[in-house]
Design a protein around this motif. Structure first.
Motif, PDB file in Angstrom:
ATOM      1  N   SER A 174      45.273  28.957  54.465  1.00 28.81           N
ATOM      2  CA  SER A 174      44.943  28.494  53.126  1.00 28.81           C
ATOM      3  C   SER A 174      44.205  27.164  53.213  1.00 28.81           C
ATOM      4  CB  SER A 174      46.245  28.316  52.330  1.00 28.81           C
ATOM      5  OG  SER A 174      45.999  27.735  51.075  1.00 28.81           O
ATOM      6  N   SER A 188      54.278  27.560  46.384  1.00 27.92           N
ATOM      7  CA  SER A 188      54.238  28.722  45.487  1.00 27.92           C
ATOM      8  C   SER A 188      55.297  29.741  45.877  1.00 27.92           C
ATOM      9  CB  SER A 188      52.869  29.394  45.531  1.00 27.92           C
ATOM     10  OG  SER A 188      51.877  28.534  45.065  1.00 27.92           O
ATOM     11  N   ARG A 241      55.845  40.765  47.404  1.00 26.84           N
ATOM     12  CA  ARG A 241      55.726  39.629  46.472  1.00 26.84           C
ATOM     13  C   ARG A 241      54.923  38.497  47.093  1.00 26.84           C
ATOM     14  NH1 ARG A 241      60.364  36.914  44.059  1.00 26.84           N
ATOM     15  NH2 ARG A 241      61.304  37.024  46.100  1.00 26.84           N
ATOM     16  N   TYR A 293      52.656  38.688  49.432  1.00 24.95           N
ATOM     17  CA  TYR A 293      51.260  39.112  49.534  1.00 24.95           C
ATOM     18  C   TYR A 293      50.546  38.956  48.186  1.00 24.95           C
ATOM     19  CZ  TYR A 293      47.201  41.866  50.816  1.00 24.95           C
ATOM     20  OH  TYR A 293      45.920  42.269  51.072  1.00 24.95           O
ATOM     21  N   ARG A 294      51.178  39.425  47.113  1.00 25.26           N
ATOM     22  CA  ARG A 294      50.571  39.317  45.777  1.00 25.26           C
ATOM     23  C   ARG A 294      50.331  37.866  45.386  1.00 25.26           C
ATOM     24  NH1 ARG A 294      54.256  43.438  44.068  1.00 25.26           N
ATOM     25  NH2 ARG A 294      55.542  41.769  43.266  1.00 25.26           N
ATOM     26  N   ILE A 295      51.326  37.018  45.601  1.00 26.56           N
ATOM     27  CA  ILE A 295      51.212  35.611  45.222  1.00 26.56           C
ATOM     28  C   ILE A 295      50.076  34.934  45.989  1.00 26.56           C
ATOM     29  CG2 ILE A 295      52.362  33.358  45.387  1.00 26.56           C
ATOM     30  CD1 ILE A 295      55.010  34.918  44.832  1.00 26.56           C
ATOM     31  N   LYS A 337      47.513  36.314  47.756  1.00 23.65           N
ATOM     32  CA  LYS A 337      46.185  36.890  47.502  1.00 23.65           C
ATOM     33  C   LYS A 337      45.644  36.424  46.159  1.00 23.65           C
ATOM     34  CE  LYS A 337      44.900  39.034  51.075  1.00 23.65           C
ATOM     35  NZ  LYS A 337      43.689  38.646  51.780  1.00 23.65           N
ATOM     36  N   HIS A 338      46.526  36.284  45.168  1.00 27.55           N
ATOM     37  CA  HIS A 338      46.108  35.784  43.864  1.00 27.55           C
ATOM     38  C   HIS A 338      45.575  34.361  43.979  1.00 27.55           C
ATOM     39  CE1 HIS A 338      46.672  34.090  39.795  1.00 27.55           C
ATOM     40  NE2 HIS A 338      46.228  35.278  39.426  1.00 27.55           N
ATOM     41  N   ARG A 339      46.138  33.577  44.900  1.00 31.34           N
ATOM     42  CA  ARG A 339      45.676  32.202  45.147  1.00 31.34           C
ATOM     43  C   ARG A 339      44.406  32.164  45.985  1.00 31.34           C
ATOM     44  NH1 ARG A 339      47.973  27.649  45.599  1.00 31.34           N
ATOM     45  NH2 ARG A 339      47.332  27.509  47.777  1.00 31.34           N
ATOM     46  N   GLY A 340      44.050  33.283  46.621  1.00 31.13           N
ATOM     47  CA  GLY A 340      42.867  33.316  47.473  1.00 31.13           C
ATOM     48  C   GLY A 340      43.162  32.990  48.926  1.00 31.13           C
TER      49      GLY A 340
END
Length: 77
Positions: A17, A26, A56, A58-60, A62-65
């Motif tokens: 990141s 997060s 969960r 992965y979703r969090i 990936k949503h952040r980029g």
């Protein structure tokens, strides 16, 4: 080997990141238990999580980029 971890399954995940501390924050806010958190580079961390929490996480992220990569799997799958 811990029997509970073997039955639940553990993943070692690498998180890359631009601001990895915020990515970890997060995950903490989402109450995803993290263990063996180790900084690999300035932009990446390696952590261990339960298999059940991976979707969960992965979703969090990936949503952040952020980038998520599974390094190792342990236990029953």
């Amino acid at each position: 080997m811990n029997l509970g971890k073997s039955l639940n399954g553990m993943l070692t995940v690498k998180i890359t990141s631009a601001i990895p501390e915020k990515a970890l924050d997060s995950l903490a806010q989402a109450r995803i238990p993290l263990s063996h958190v180790a900084q690999q580079t300035e932009l990446s961390y390696e952590i261990q999580i339960y298999r059940r929490d991976y979707s969960r996480l992965y979703r969090i992220l990936k949503h952040r980029g952020d980038r998520v990569e599974i390094i190792q799997k342990k236990g029953i799958y």
